[in-house]
Design a protein around this motif. Structure first.
Motif, short mmCIF file in Angstrom:
data_model
loop_
_atom_site.label_atom_id
_atom_site.label_comp_id
_atom_site.label_asym_id
_atom_site.label_seq_id
_atom_site.Cartn_x
_atom_site.Cartn_y
_atom_site.Cartn_z
N PHE A 67 19.61 59.89 56.49
CA PHE A 67 19.69 60.06 57.95
C PHE A 67 20.77 59.16 58.54
O PHE A 67 21.54 59.58 59.41
N GLY A 68 20.85 57.94 58.05
CA GLY A 68 21.89 57.03 58.53
C GLY A 68 23.29 57.50 58.17
O GLY A 68 24.23 57.38 58.96
N GLN A 69 23.43 58.06 56.97
CA GLN A 69 24.74 58.57 56.54
C GLN A 69 25.17 59.77 57.39
O GLN A 69 26.35 59.93 57.69
N ILE A 70 24.20 60.61 57.77
CA ILE A 70 24.51 61.75 58.63
C ILE A 70 25.00 61.27 59.98
O ILE A 70 25.96 61.80 60.54
N VAL A 71 24.35 60.23 60.50
CA VAL A 71 24.80 59.64 61.77
C VAL A 71 26.19 59.07 61.62
O VAL A 71 27.07 59.29 62.47
N GLY A 72 26.43 58.32 60.54
CA GLY A 72 27.76 57.75 60.31
C GLY A 72 28.83 58.81 60.18
O GLY A 72 29.94 58.64 60.69
N LEU A 73 28.49 59.91 59.52
CA LEU A 73 29.43 61.02 59.38
C LEU A 73 29.78 61.60 60.74
O LEU A 73 30.94 61.91 61.02
N GLU B 103 24.89 50.86 68.26
CA GLU B 103 23.95 50.54 67.19
C GLU B 103 24.51 50.94 65.84
O GLU B 103 25.32 51.84 65.71
N ASP B 104 24.02 50.25 64.80
CA ASP B 104 24.41 50.55 63.43
C ASP B 104 23.85 51.92 63.02
O ASP B 104 22.69 52.24 63.34
N PRO B 105 24.64 52.75 62.34
CA PRO B 105 24.15 54.07 61.93
C PRO B 105 22.87 54.03 61.13
O PRO B 105 22.02 54.92 61.26
N GLN B 106 22.68 53.02 60.30
CA GLN B 106 21.46 52.95 59.50
C GLN B 106 20.24 52.66 60.36
O GLN B 106 19.13 53.14 60.06
N PHE B 107 20.41 51.90 61.42
CA PHE B 107 19.29 51.67 62.33
C PHE B 107 18.94 52.96 63.08
O PHE B 107 17.77 53.28 63.27
N ILE B 108 19.97 53.69 63.46
CA ILE B 108 19.73 54.98 64.10
C ILE B 108 19.04 55.93 63.11
O ILE B 108 18.13 56.67 63.47
N GLY B 109 19.47 55.87 61.85
CA GLY B 109 18.83 56.68 60.82
C GLY B 109 17.36 56.34 60.67
O GLY B 109 16.52 57.23 60.49
N TRP B 110 17.03 55.06 60.73
CA TRP B 110 15.63 54.64 60.66
C TRP B 110 14.85 55.18 61.85
O TRP B 110 13.72 55.66 61.70
N THR B 111 15.45 55.14 63.04
CA THR B 111 14.79 55.67 64.24
C THR B 111 14.55 57.17 64.11
O THR B 111 13.48 57.68 64.47
N ILE B 112 15.54 57.87 63.58
CA ILE B 112 15.38 59.32 63.34
C ILE B 112 14.26 59.57 62.35
O ILE B 112 13.45 60.50 62.53
N PHE B 113 14.17 58.76 61.31
CA PHE B 113 13.11 58.90 60.32
C PHE B 113 11.74 58.73 60.97
O PHE B 113 10.79 59.47 60.64
#
Length: 224
Positions: A145-151, A162-172
């Motif tokens: 999920f974080g990689q998708i945000v970063g992409l 925010e860091d993409p991985q933190f956003i990925g965690w929120t999406i999760f």
């Protein structure tokens, strides 16, 4: 050449017997967990139904919760692998997130009663023979999920402090809650479930609009 082939036959037979035994254990556990419920099914009953000794089950699972994840770990790992392959560099953020979510919804939607047990028992699941594989698979999904945000940030112009991985965690976190809500009924509508998830993801992406004064006031109240 003949000697090598002959020597390998007993090993192949043992491996086939081992896989057959493991399959019987998984099938028996799946059937009894669904029929009797996780709390009422016993390890002894599962061993009896599988046609194996109780000690054999403990070679694969330390306890009943561990046995529950033995049922789904390999399949869930495969779904995560397919999810990684489903990400399209040319697609938008929401489209990629929904492509990953769809594969998981389809997997958990095959047998809602069992999936509800898995989702219930996964909280604080951090020890046991099967825990490591489950934790690794979950971390792969969060990372994806974080990689998708970063992409999306790199190629599609999305921006966030925010860091993409933190956003990925929120999406999760959103994904998990929506998945549980969708599975609350035995009759699951895949399209309806994904629409509900999409609505929540769009809210996350677009945010709550308001003046700086209103948002800061809301934040101050939350901190008190």
């Amino acid at each position: 050449m003949t000697v090598v082939a002959t020597a390998s036959r007993p090993l192949g037979l043992r491996e086939r017997n081992k896989r057959d035994k493991l399959k019987r254990i998984k099938d028996a556990a799946r059937a009894l967990f669904v029929a009797k419920g996780f709390d009422d099914a016993t390890m002894r009953e599962i061993a009896l139904r599988a046609g194996v000794g109780l000690g054999t089950i403990f070679l694969y699972a330390e306890n009943k919760r561990d046995l529950l994840f033995l049922i789904i770990n390999d399949e869930l790992e495969e779904v995560t692998h397919r999810s990684e392959e489903a990400v399209d560099a040319k697609a938008g953020l929401i489209d990629n997130l929904l492509a990953v979510a769809k594969l998981h919804y389809q997997f958990f939607g095959r047998q809602p009663p069992l999936s509800r047990l898995v989702l219930r028992e996964m909280a604080f699941y951090d020890s046991g023979a099967q825990a490591g594989l489950f934790q690794n698979t979950r971390e792969r999904l969060i990372k994806l999920f974080g990689q998708i945000v970063g992409l999306s940030m790199t190629r599609k112009g999305a921006a966030s402090l925010e860091d993409p991985q933190f956003i990925g965690w929120t999406i999760f976190c959103i994904f998990q809650v929506e998945l549980r809500r969708w599975l609350s009924n035995d009759e699951t509508d895949l399209r309806a479930g994904l629409r509900a998830l999409e609505r929540a993801l769009l809210l996350l992406v677009s945010g709550i609009k308001g003046t700086r004064r209103v948002l800061r006031t809301q934040r101050s109240h939350a901190m008190n």
